[in-house]
Design a protein around this motif. Structure first.
Motif, PDB file in Angstrom:
ATOM      1  N   THR A 129      -4.965  -8.153   7.697  1.00 20.00           N
ATOM      2  CA  THR A 129      -4.197  -9.388   7.854  1.00 20.00           C
ATOM      3  C   THR A 129      -3.831  -9.992   6.514  1.00 20.00           C
ATOM      4  O   THR A 129      -2.709 -10.492   6.315  1.00 20.00           O
ATOM      5  N   SER A 130      -4.765  -9.947   5.566  1.00 19.46           N
ATOM      6  CA  SER A 130      -4.493 -10.477   4.237  1.00 19.46           C
ATOM      7  C   SER A 130      -3.376  -9.704   3.552  1.00 19.46           C
ATOM      8  O   SER A 130      -2.495 -10.300   2.906  1.00 19.46           O
ATOM      9  N   ALA A 131      -3.381  -8.385   3.697  1.00 23.46           N
ATOM     10  CA  ALA A 131      -2.307  -7.563   3.124  1.00 23.46           C
ATOM     11  C   ALA A 131      -0.971  -7.906   3.772  1.00 23.46           C
ATOM     12  O   ALA A 131       0.058  -8.022   3.093  1.00 23.46           O
ATOM     13  N   MET A 132      -0.972  -8.054   5.089  1.00 21.99           N
ATOM     14  CA  MET A 132       0.249  -8.416   5.814  1.00 21.99           C
ATOM     15  C   MET A 132       0.781  -9.760   5.338  1.00 21.99           C
ATOM     16  O   MET A 132       1.985  -9.904   5.044  1.00 21.99           O
ATOM     17  N   LEU A 156       2.866  -2.066  17.556  1.00 22.80           N
ATOM     18  CA  LEU A 156       2.996  -2.988  16.431  1.00 22.80           C
ATOM     19  C   LEU A 156       2.332  -2.426  15.179  1.00 22.80           C
ATOM     20  O   LEU A 156       1.279  -1.778  15.264  1.00 22.80           O
ATOM     21  N   PRO A 157       2.914  -2.671  14.011  1.00 23.00           N
ATOM     22  CA  PRO A 157       2.391  -2.054  12.780  1.00 23.00           C
ATOM     23  C   PRO A 157       0.997  -2.517  12.390  1.00 23.00           C
ATOM     24  O   PRO A 157       0.215  -1.725  11.854  1.00 23.00           O
ATOM     25  N   LEU A 158       0.661  -3.780  12.643  1.00 19.72           N
ATOM     26  CA  LEU A 158      -0.656  -4.264  12.233  1.00 19.72           C
ATOM     27  C   LEU A 158      -1.770  -3.529  12.953  1.00 19.72           C
ATOM     28  O   LEU A 158      -2.844  -3.305  12.388  1.00 19.72           O
ATOM     29  N   ALA A 159      -1.538  -3.133  14.200  1.00 19.82           N
ATOM     30  CA  ALA A 159      -2.560  -2.393  14.946  1.00 19.82           C
ATOM     31  C   ALA A 159      -2.876  -1.071  14.255  1.00 19.82           C
ATOM     32  O   ALA A 159      -4.044  -0.665  14.166  1.00 19.82           O
ATOM     33  N   HIS A 160      -1.852  -0.392  13.760  1.00 23.59           N
ATOM     34  CA  HIS A 160      -2.081   0.871  13.061  1.00 23.59           C
ATOM     35  C   HIS A 160      -2.817   0.631  11.742  1.00 23.59           C
ATOM     36  O   HIS A 160      -3.668   1.436  11.345  1.00 23.59           O
ATOM     37  N   SER A 161      -2.510  -0.460  11.067  1.00 22.87           N
ATOM     38  CA  SER A 161      -3.205  -0.787   9.819  1.00 22.87           C
ATOM     39  C   SER A 161      -4.683  -1.069  10.078  1.00 22.87           C
ATOM     40  O   SER A 161      -5.553  -0.573   9.355  1.00 22.87           O
ATOM     41  N   VAL A 162      -4.953  -1.871  11.093  1.00 24.78           N
ATOM     42  CA  VAL A 162      -6.342  -2.195  11.423  1.00 24.78           C
ATOM     43  C   VAL A 162      -7.111  -0.943  11.806  1.00 24.78           C
ATOM     44  O   VAL A 162      -8.267  -0.752  11.398  1.00 24.78           O
ATOM     45  N   ASP A 163      -6.483  -0.050  12.567  1.00 21.69           N
ATOM     46  CA  ASP A 163      -7.156   1.182  12.994  1.00 21.69           C
ATOM     47  C   ASP A 163      -7.412   2.135  11.840  1.00 21.69           C
ATOM     48  O   ASP A 163      -8.264   3.028  11.955  1.00 21.69           O
ATOM     49  N   LEU A 164      -6.694   1.978  10.739  1.00 24.44           N
ATOM     50  CA  LEU A 164      -6.955   2.783   9.550  1.00 24.44           C
ATOM     51  C   LEU A 164      -8.029   2.150   8.665  1.00 24.44           C
ATOM     52  O   LEU A 164      -8.899   2.857   8.138  1.00 24.44           O
ATOM     53  N   ILE A 165      -7.981   0.837   8.522  1.00 26.80           N
ATOM     54  CA  ILE A 165      -8.846   0.151   7.561  1.00 26.80           C
ATOM     55  C   ILE A 165     -10.242  -0.115   8.120  1.00 26.80           C
ATOM     56  O   ILE A 165     -11.254   0.105   7.439  1.00 26.80           O
ATOM     57  N   ARG A 166     -10.329  -0.588   9.368  1.00 27.10           N
ATOM     58  CA  ARG A 166     -11.622  -0.995   9.906  1.00 27.10           C
ATOM     59  C   ARG A 166     -12.645   0.146   9.960  1.00 27.10           C
ATOM     60  O   ARG A 166     -13.795  -0.049   9.526  1.00 27.10           O
ATOM     61  N   PRO A 167     -12.308   1.331  10.489  1.00 27.07           N
ATOM     62  CA  PRO A 167     -13.313   2.395  10.520  1.00 27.07           C
ATOM     63  C   PRO A 167     -13.842   2.760   9.134  1.00 27.07           C
ATOM     64  O   PRO A 167     -15.032   3.043   8.975  1.00 27.07           O
ATOM     65  N   VAL A 168     -12.973   2.732   8.129  1.00 29.01           N
ATOM     66  CA  VAL A 168     -13.407   3.051   6.768  1.00 29.01           C
ATOM     67  C   VAL A 168     -14.420   2.023   6.285  1.00 29.01           C
ATOM     68  O   VAL A 168     -15.453   2.375   5.702  1.00 29.01           O
ATOM     69  N   MET A 169     -14.160   0.750   6.532  1.00 24.38           N
ATOM     70  CA  MET A 169     -15.064  -0.297   6.079  1.00 24.38           C
ATOM     71  C   MET A 169     -16.392  -0.283   6.831  1.00 24.38           C
ATOM     72  O   MET A 169     -17.418  -0.674   6.286  1.00 24.38           O
ATOM     73  N   LEU A 170     -16.349   0.181   8.068  1.00 23.95           N
ATOM     74  CA  LEU A 170     -17.581   0.250   8.866  1.00 23.95           C
ATOM     75  C   LEU A 170     -18.297   1.585   8.711  1.00 23.95           C
ATOM     76  O   LEU A 170     -19.370   1.784   9.294  1.00 23.95           O
ATOM     77  N   GLY A 171     -17.703   2.507   7.948  1.00 23.73           N
ATOM     78  CA  GLY A 171     -18.317   3.818   7.766  1.00 23.73           C
ATOM     79  C   GLY A 171     -18.244   4.679   9.002  1.00 23.73           C
ATOM     80  O   GLY A 171     -19.122   5.524   9.228  1.00 23.73           O
ATOM     81  N   LEU A 172     -17.215   4.500   9.813  1.00 29.82           N
ATOM     82  CA  LEU A 172     -17.050   5.254  11.048  1.00 29.82           C
ATOM     83  C   LEU A 172     -15.878   6.218  10.922  1.00 29.82           C
ATOM     84  O   LEU A 172     -14.945   5.975  10.141  1.00 29.82           O
ATOM     85  N   PRO A 173     -15.879   7.309  11.676  1.00 21.78           N
ATOM     86  CA  PRO A 173     -14.722   8.221  11.644  1.00 21.78           C
ATOM     87  C   PRO A 173     -13.497   7.576  12.279  1.00 21.78           C
ATOM     88  O   PRO A 173     -13.597   6.914  13.318  1.00 21.78           O
ATOM     89  N   ALA A 174     -12.368   7.749  11.649  1.00 27.58           N
ATOM     90  CA  ALA A 174     -11.116   7.177  12.157  1.00 27.58           C
ATOM     91  C   ALA A 174     -10.356   8.240  12.928  1.00 27.58           C
ATOM     92  O   ALA A 174     -10.212   9.366  12.476  1.00 27.58           O
ATOM     93  N   GLY A 175      -9.894   7.876  14.110  1.00 25.73           N
ATOM     94  CA  GLY A 175      -9.134   8.805  14.930  1.00 25.73           C
ATOM     95  C   GLY A 175      -7.645   8.563  14.821  1.00 25.73           C
ATOM     96  O   GLY A 175      -7.201   7.444  14.550  1.00 25.73           O
ATOM     97  N   ALA A 227      -7.070 -17.850   0.747  1.00 30.34           N
ATOM     98  CA  ALA A 227      -7.544 -19.038   1.476  1.00 30.34           C
ATOM     99  C   ALA A 227      -7.578 -18.817   2.979  1.00 30.34           C
ATOM    100  O   ALA A 227      -8.618 -19.037   3.627  1.00 30.34           O
ATOM    101  N   ASP A 228      -6.463 -18.387   3.554  1.00 28.13           N
ATOM    102  CA  ASP A 228      -6.396 -18.264   5.014  1.00 28.13           C
ATOM    103  C   ASP A 228      -7.312 -17.168   5.562  1.00 28.13           C
ATOM    104  O   ASP A 228      -8.099 -17.418   6.480  1.00 28.13           O
ATOM    105  N   PRO A 229      -7.271 -15.932   5.021  1.00 27.70           N
ATOM    106  CA  PRO A 229      -8.182 -14.908   5.564  1.00 27.70           C
ATOM    107  C   PRO A 229      -9.654 -15.227   5.334  1.00 27.70           C
ATOM    108  O   PRO A 229     -10.501 -14.892   6.173  1.00 27.70           O
ATOM    109  N   MET A 230      -9.978 -15.892   4.226  1.00 28.29           N
ATOM    110  CA  MET A 230     -11.374 -16.252   3.989  1.00 28.29           C
ATOM    111  C   MET A 230     -11.830 -17.307   4.993  1.00 28.29           C
ATOM    112  O   MET A 230     -12.966 -17.265   5.479  1.00 28.29           O
ATOM    113  N   THR A 231     -10.956 -18.254   5.300  1.00 29.96           N
ATOM    114  CA  THR A 231     -11.289 -19.258   6.306  1.00 29.96           C
ATOM    115  C   THR A 231     -11.560 -18.603   7.649  1.00 29.96           C
ATOM    116  O   THR A 231     -12.533 -18.948   8.348  1.00 29.96           O
ATOM    117  N   ASN A 232     -10.708 -17.652   8.016  1.00 29.29           N
ATOM    118  CA  ASN A 232     -10.907 -16.947   9.287  1.00 29.29           C
ATOM    119  C   ASN A 232     -12.169 -16.098   9.266  1.00 29.29           C
ATOM    120  O   ASN A 232     -12.915 -16.049  10.257  1.00 29.29           O
TER     121      ASN A 232
END
Length: 262
Positions: A76-79, A213-232, A40-45
């Motif tokens: 965020t949903s996983a967190m 912060l841990p969420l920043a590392h999670s986002v930096d791992l997940i977002r590039p994969v979903m966008l089809g970009l190389p992750a550094g 509910a919450d992540p879908m609303t966002n």
């Protein structure tokens, strides 16, 4: 003292499965409501900010804002799923339902129980995060293949935040105290760690805080994969998340040992 702590560590590499299975069997009865509640919450966002604010923001690094936001909402949903499962459900099993007390009468140790709870919370995080990723892919904001590649990152994210929440559980006298962790730690991380907007747009001091912060590392791992970009910096991100998963795990066992022996 050292022998006392050794006695509450996980007894072996597989005892935790019994705790995980017990939680799974109990969850099956309310599976649909549980999954919908976590979405509910992540879908609303995702739709509220993505379609609303996205019109104003436009493109971010060559991609639409809602596609940018989708990766952040998966993390965020996983967190959120792992945090709430640990703080409320695991706390209830420890205190109100006294399920832990019954389990500890078997050959399982406190470490087995805690590890099983963390693994179960990580499973809930995978279900919630993957569901958001599937919705994003269905709408064309992520590639279908990215869902498979992002699952390991979602799983470790869930374990990290379950481990951190278990420390809160070991210290909180009652449910009322969880709101402080939610409002002072979890919610600020959503805005500091790049889930909603790029970290690069924030003041340099905030950028340095976000990097810790841990969420920043999670986002930096997940977002590039979903966008089809190389992750550094994959090694750095995984190493930081592993540290956030392992250290709170041992700390929570030590704190819970002291709490349960009172």
């Amino acid at each position: 003292m050292r022998e006392g702590y050794a006695a509450v560590m996980p007894a072996n590499a597989y005892n935790w499965v019994a705790v995980w299975r017990r939680n799974f069997l109990a969850w099956r009865k309310v599976a649909l409501a549980s999954v919908l509640g976590n979405l509910a919450d992540p879908m609303t966002n995702l739709f509220g900010l993505g379609f609303g604010l996205g019109v104003i923001v436009g493109l971010i690094d060559g991609t639409s804002y809602i596609a940018f936001l989708a990766g952040g909402m998966v993390a965020t949903s996983a967190m959120t799923a792992a945090t709430f499962e640990t703080m409320y459900a695991a706390f209830a099993r420890m205190r109100a339902q006294r399920t832990w007390e019954a389990i500890l009468c078997t050959q399982l140790t406190l470490g087995d129980v805690v590890l099983g709870e963390l693994a179960w919370a990580a499973t809930k995080a995978v279900l919630a995060g993957t569901a958001i990723a599937v919705i994003a892919a269905s709408l064309g904001y992520a590639a279908w293949a990215s869902i498979v590649y992002s699952i390991p990152a979602i799983a470790i994210t869930g374990f990290v935040f379950a481990s951190l929440a278990m420390v809160v559980v070991s210290l909180a006298p009652s449910y009322d105290y969880f709101v402080f962790y939610q409002t002072l730690v979890v919610t600020p991380m959503v805005f500091l760690c790049g889930a909603v907007f790029p970290v690069s747009q924030m003041p340099s001091a905030f950028q340095r805080v976000a990097g810790l912060l841990p969420l920043a590392h999670s986002v930096d791992l997940i977002r590039p994969v979903m966008l089809g970009l190389p992750a550094g910096g994959i090694g750095l991100h995984i190493g930081a998340l592993c540290m956030y998963a392992v250290l709170p795990f041992f700390l929570s066992i030590a704190l819970l040992r002291r709490r349960l022996m009172r």
